[in-house]
Design a protein around this motif. Structure first.
Motif, PDB file in Angstrom:
ATOM      1  N   PRO A  12       0.791  -1.234   0.000  1.00  0.00           N
ATOM      2  CA  PRO A  12       0.000   0.000   0.000  1.00  0.00           C
ATOM      3  C   PRO A  12       0.820   1.280   0.000  1.00  0.00           C
ATOM      4  O   PRO A  12       0.356   2.316  -0.467  1.00  0.00           O
ATOM      5  CB  PRO A  12      -0.832  -0.118   1.288  1.00  0.00           C
ATOM      6  CG  PRO A  12      -0.067  -1.066   2.162  1.00  0.00           C
ATOM      7  CD  PRO A  12       0.581  -2.031   1.210  1.00  0.00           C
ATOM      8  N   GLU A  13       2.059   1.222   0.523  1.00  0.00           N
ATOM      9  CA  GLU A  13       2.855   2.445   0.614  1.00  0.00           C
ATOM     10  C   GLU A  13       3.543   2.823  -0.696  1.00  0.00           C
ATOM     11  O   GLU A  13       4.133   3.910  -0.795  1.00  0.00           O
ATOM     12  CB  GLU A  13       3.911   2.311   1.710  1.00  0.00           C
ATOM     13  CG  GLU A  13       4.990   1.271   1.448  1.00  0.00           C
ATOM     14  CD  GLU A  13       4.663  -0.108   1.979  1.00  0.00           C
ATOM     15  OE1 GLU A  13       5.599  -0.906   2.203  1.00  0.00           O
ATOM     16  OE2 GLU A  13       3.461  -0.388   2.180  1.00  0.00           O
ATOM     17  N   LEU A  14       3.485   1.964  -1.698  1.00  0.00           N
ATOM     18  CA  LEU A  14       4.151   2.261  -2.968  1.00  0.00           C
ATOM     19  C   LEU A  14       3.339   3.260  -3.793  1.00  0.00           C
ATOM     20  O   LEU A  14       2.111   3.170  -3.876  1.00  0.00           O
ATOM     21  CB  LEU A  14       4.363   0.978  -3.769  1.00  0.00           C
ATOM     22  CG  LEU A  14       5.229  -0.096  -3.112  1.00  0.00           C
ATOM     23  CD1 LEU A  14       5.463  -1.247  -4.079  1.00  0.00           C
ATOM     24  CD2 LEU A  14       6.561   0.473  -2.645  1.00  0.00           C
ATOM     25  N   ALA A  15       4.048   4.193  -4.420  1.00  0.00           N
ATOM     26  CA  ALA A  15       3.362   5.229  -5.193  1.00  0.00           C
ATOM     27  C   ALA A  15       2.584   4.641  -6.358  1.00  0.00           C
ATOM     28  O   ALA A  15       1.479   5.092  -6.671  1.00  0.00           O
ATOM     29  CB  ALA A  15       4.384   6.248  -5.705  1.00  0.00           C
ATOM     30  N   HIS A  16       3.131   3.609  -7.017  1.00  0.00           N
ATOM     31  CA  HIS A  16       2.401   3.064  -8.160  1.00  0.00           C
ATOM     32  C   HIS A  16       1.162   2.297  -7.713  1.00  0.00           C
ATOM     33  O   HIS A  16       0.169   2.243  -8.447  1.00  0.00           O
ATOM     34  CB  HIS A  16       3.308   2.199  -9.051  1.00  0.00           C
ATOM     35  CG  HIS A  16       3.724   0.891  -8.481  1.00  0.00           C
ATOM     36  ND1 HIS A  16       4.994   0.643  -8.028  1.00  0.00           N
ATOM     37  CD2 HIS A  16       3.042  -0.271  -8.289  1.00  0.00           C
ATOM     38  CE1 HIS A  16       5.078  -0.603  -7.598  1.00  0.00           C
ATOM     39  NE2 HIS A  16       3.907  -1.170  -7.736  1.00  0.00           N
ATOM     40  N   THR A  17       1.184   1.698  -6.509  1.00  0.00           N
ATOM     41  CA  THR A  17      -0.027   1.074  -5.981  1.00  0.00           C
ATOM     42  C   THR A  17      -1.100   2.133  -5.786  1.00  0.00           C
ATOM     43  O   THR A  17      -2.255   1.964  -6.183  1.00  0.00           O
ATOM     44  CB  THR A  17       0.260   0.371  -4.644  1.00  0.00           C
ATOM     45  OG1 THR A  17       1.225  -0.664  -4.832  1.00  0.00           O
ATOM     46  CG2 THR A  17      -1.010  -0.242  -4.069  1.00  0.00           C
ATOM     47  N   GLU A  18      -0.714   3.262  -5.184  1.00  0.00           N
ATOM     48  CA  GLU A  18      -1.663   4.338  -4.935  1.00  0.00           C
ATOM     49  C   GLU A  18      -2.218   4.881  -6.248  1.00  0.00           C
ATOM     50  O   GLU A  18      -3.420   5.168  -6.353  1.00  0.00           O
ATOM     51  CB  GLU A  18      -0.963   5.448  -4.135  1.00  0.00           C
ATOM     52  CG  GLU A  18      -1.919   6.456  -3.497  1.00  0.00           C
ATOM     53  CD  GLU A  18      -2.265   7.581  -4.449  1.00  0.00           C
ATOM     54  OE1 GLU A  18      -3.328   8.205  -4.262  1.00  0.00           O
ATOM     55  OE2 GLU A  18      -1.486   7.830  -5.387  1.00  0.00           O
ATOM     56  N   ARG A  19      -1.363   5.008  -7.274  1.00  0.00           N
ATOM     57  CA  ARG A  19      -1.831   5.520  -8.558  1.00  0.00           C
ATOM     58  C   ARG A  19      -2.817   4.556  -9.210  1.00  0.00           C
ATOM     59  O   ARG A  19      -3.829   4.984  -9.785  1.00  0.00           O
ATOM     60  CB  ARG A  19      -0.641   5.764  -9.497  1.00  0.00           C
ATOM     61  CG  ARG A  19       0.216   6.952  -9.119  1.00  0.00           C
ATOM     62  CD  ARG A  19       1.066   7.411 -10.290  1.00  0.00           C
ATOM     63  NE  ARG A  19       1.943   6.387 -10.795  1.00  0.00           N
ATOM     64  CZ  ARG A  19       3.168   6.142 -10.331  1.00  0.00           C
ATOM     65  NH1 ARG A  19       3.637   6.861  -9.320  1.00  0.00           N
ATOM     66  NH2 ARG A  19       3.922   5.206 -10.853  1.00  0.00           N
ATOM     67  N   ARG A  20      -2.546   3.254  -9.126  1.00  0.00           N
ATOM     68  CA  ARG A  20      -3.457   2.284  -9.722  1.00  0.00           C
ATOM     69  C   ARG A  20      -4.792   2.254  -8.989  1.00  0.00           C
ATOM     70  O   ARG A  20      -5.858   2.184  -9.614  1.00  0.00           O
ATOM     71  CB  ARG A  20      -2.816   0.895  -9.722  1.00  0.00           C
ATOM     72  CG  ARG A  20      -1.604   0.793 -10.627  1.00  0.00           C
ATOM     73  CD  ARG A  20      -0.906  -0.546 -10.503  1.00  0.00           C
ATOM     74  NE  ARG A  20       0.391  -0.533 -11.176  1.00  0.00           N
ATOM     75  CZ  ARG A  20       1.239  -1.553 -11.209  1.00  0.00           C
ATOM     76  NH1 ARG A  20       0.938  -2.690 -10.580  1.00  0.00           N
ATOM     77  NH2 ARG A  20       2.391  -1.449 -11.847  1.00  0.00           N
ATOM     78  N   VAL A  21      -4.735   2.302  -7.665  1.00  0.00           N
ATOM     79  CA  VAL A  21      -5.968   2.320  -6.871  1.00  0.00           C
ATOM     80  C   VAL A  21      -6.790   3.562  -7.214  1.00  0.00           C
ATOM     81  O   VAL A  21      -8.007   3.491  -7.423  1.00  0.00           O
ATOM     82  CB  VAL A  21      -5.637   2.276  -5.361  1.00  0.00           C
ATOM     83  CG1 VAL A  21      -6.880   2.547  -4.521  1.00  0.00           C
ATOM     84  CG2 VAL A  21      -5.023   0.925  -4.982  1.00  0.00           C
ATOM     85  N   ARG A  22      -6.130   4.711  -7.270  1.00  0.00           N
ATOM     86  CA  ARG A  22      -6.815   5.959  -7.571  1.00  0.00           C
ATOM     87  C   ARG A  22      -7.400   5.937  -8.981  1.00  0.00           C
ATOM     88  O   ARG A  22      -8.526   6.397  -9.209  1.00  0.00           O
ATOM     89  CB  ARG A  22      -5.840   7.127  -7.424  1.00  0.00           C
ATOM     90  CG  ARG A  22      -6.501   8.495  -7.547  1.00  0.00           C
ATOM     91  CD  ARG A  22      -5.529   9.623  -7.230  1.00  0.00           C
ATOM     92  NE  ARG A  22      -4.436   9.689  -8.175  1.00  0.00           N
ATOM     93  CZ  ARG A  22      -3.146   9.577  -7.846  1.00  0.00           C
ATOM     94  NH1 ARG A  22      -2.797   9.381  -6.584  1.00  0.00           N
ATOM     95  NH2 ARG A  22      -2.214   9.676  -8.771  1.00  0.00           N
ATOM     96  N   ALA A  23      -6.648   5.376  -9.930  1.00  0.00           N
ATOM     97  CA  ALA A  23      -7.122   5.319 -11.311  1.00  0.00           C
ATOM     98  C   ALA A  23      -8.338   4.404 -11.430  1.00  0.00           C
ATOM     99  O   ALA A  23      -9.302   4.726 -12.141  1.00  0.00           O
ATOM    100  CB  ALA A  23      -6.006   4.827 -12.230  1.00  0.00           C
ATOM    101  N   LEU A  24      -8.311   3.266 -10.741  1.00  0.00           N
ATOM    102  CA  LEU A  24      -9.457   2.358 -10.782  1.00  0.00           C
ATOM    103  C   LEU A  24     -10.680   3.021 -10.173  1.00  0.00           C
ATOM    104  O   LEU A  24     -11.800   2.918 -10.705  1.00  0.00           O
ATOM    105  CB  LEU A  24      -9.128   1.065 -10.028  1.00  0.00           C
ATOM    106  CG  LEU A  24     -10.270   0.039  -9.952  1.00  0.00           C
ATOM    107  CD1 LEU A  24     -10.717  -0.382 -11.342  1.00  0.00           C
ATOM    108  CD2 LEU A  24      -9.863  -1.174  -9.123  1.00  0.00           C
ATOM    109  N   ARG A  25     -10.486   3.732  -9.070  1.00  0.00           N
ATOM    110  CA  ARG A  25     -11.602   4.425  -8.429  1.00  0.00           C
ATOM    111  C   ARG A  25     -12.197   5.474  -9.379  1.00  0.00           C
ATOM    112  O   ARG A  25     -13.416   5.623  -9.482  1.00  0.00           O
ATOM    113  CB  ARG A  25     -11.122   5.079  -7.135  1.00  0.00           C
ATOM    114  CG  ARG A  25     -12.236   5.659  -6.268  1.00  0.00           C
ATOM    115  CD  ARG A  25     -11.668   6.317  -5.029  1.00  0.00           C
ATOM    116  NE  ARG A  25     -10.886   5.382  -4.232  1.00  0.00           N
ATOM    117  CZ  ARG A  25      -9.617   5.555  -3.876  1.00  0.00           C
ATOM    118  NH1 ARG A  25      -8.969   6.644  -4.258  1.00  0.00           N
ATOM    119  NH2 ARG A  25      -9.002   4.663  -3.142  1.00  0.00           N
TER     120      ARG A  25
END
Length: 348
Positions: free
Chosen positions: A202-215
């Protein structure tokens, strides 16, 4: 007990230029014995360099054929998740290919966490062990770019977001948001409305970007049963989360996994619960690999040239070591390869 002192900052060519009242290019010409400056300027620059305690970088000497140098590469991930990670194996292969052409060595180390990784950078810098570093797994709150700026250690951040700006750091990245949008387009075209994204750390920037993009994609399409769940990238957690979501009251009809290992483990977990792929469940891996092409059915996957990704990162670092400016370089967006693991949603 007295507070621990930070290592003194190494003098740079910019420092010499400022003190001598000349341009950085004039400093480079003077210190490297190249024409383009007068003997008076050359002597003044050399005196200032000596007064400041400046020493030539071993990387610079290597790039001019006068010696050898080393580039550092630290991974702060659980060691047991790296041995089967095809992305990092291919990335390092591309990096090593370029470094070998320039006669640069690669110093690799696994760290427990980012604090440990920062300690490694400080130690390497103090010991003159490396002349530049390749940084992976950018964090949402990341102390490493600031530290590397402080140390004056050239670096390339692999996978960094475009809003990350540091004078001595280049960035090589791919647009995760665009890739996620293409993936959701494909799944929606097949009638999928309940989509689960089994993500990485969860702390990785690309994880956050993918989660945000899916949302964002779910909101744009009015999808209310779309979610992301984070893991440690391991097959064990991939399987465990798969079982949990498939045993829920409204199980997903499609699951996107952030790597190939979790996707393969997820298919096995789904089969154990009586779900067929793709009849009951469509599966997509964010990373393509031989694993995706050996499973039956073959796994649909987002594909990219990870070896070339590594080559690009290494080229950007050698450009920094050559004295070039920091840059942000975008590599091609991963493209979806549709195989046998995706099909029409069962309730479409």
């Amino acid at each position: 007990m007295s507070a621990r002192r930070s290592p003194a900052r190494r003098p740079t060519m910019k420092d010499i230029a400022r003190r001598a009242g000349v341009s950085e290019s004039a400093v480079s010409f003077a210190l490297n014995g190249r024409p383009g400056v007068s003997e008076t300027t050359r002597e003044r620059v050399r005196r200032v360099a000596e007064d400041l305690g400046w020493r030539p970088s071993t990387a610079a000497r290597a790039l001019s054929g006068e010696g050898a140098a080393t580039v550092g590469f630290v991974l702060a991930r659980p060691a047991d998740t790296l041995g089967v990670d095809s992305f990092f194996l291919q990335l390092v292969s591309g990096i090593q290919e370029v470094l070998a052409e320039r006669h640069l060595g690669l110093l690799f180390q696994i760290a427990a966490d980012t604090a440990d990784e920062c300690a490694v950078y400080r130690r390497w810098w103090a010991e003159h062990r490396v002349d530049g570093v390749l940084v992976v797994d950018p964090r949402t709150e990341d102390p490493r770019p600031g530290l590397l700026d402080e140390l004056g250690l050239p670096a390339v951040v692999i996978g960094g977001a475009t809003d990350e700006r540091h004078p001595g750091l280049s960035t090589v990245w791919a647009d995760d948001a665009e890739a996620m949008a293409a993936l959701v387009d494909e799944l929606c075209a097949l009638g999928h409305r309940r989509i689960t994204h089994i993500a990485g750390l969860p702390e990785l920037a690309h994880t956050e970007r993918r989660v945000r993009a899916l949302r964002a994609e779910a909101g744009r399409r009015g999808l209310t049963e779309v979610r992301s769940l984070t893991t440690d990238y391991s097959d064990a957690e991939g399987a465990a989360v798969t079982r949990r979501v498939l045993e829920s009251a409204a199980p997903p009809t499609a699951i996107v996994y952030d790597n190939d290992v979790m996707a393969v483990a997820g298919v096995a977990a789904a089969a154990g619960l009586g779900f067929s792929v793709p009849g009951d469940l469509s599966v997509v891996s964010w990373e393509d690999s031989a694993l995706c092409r050996m499973l039956r059915p073959l796994l649909s996957a987002l594909s990219r040239d990870s070896v070339e990704f590594g080559r690009t990162a290494a080229r950007e670092l050698t450009a920094l070591l050559d004295g070039g400016p920091a840059r942000t370089v975008r590599v091609p967006v991963p493209r979806l390869i549709v195989r046998g693991s995706t099909g029409v949603a069962r309730d479409a």
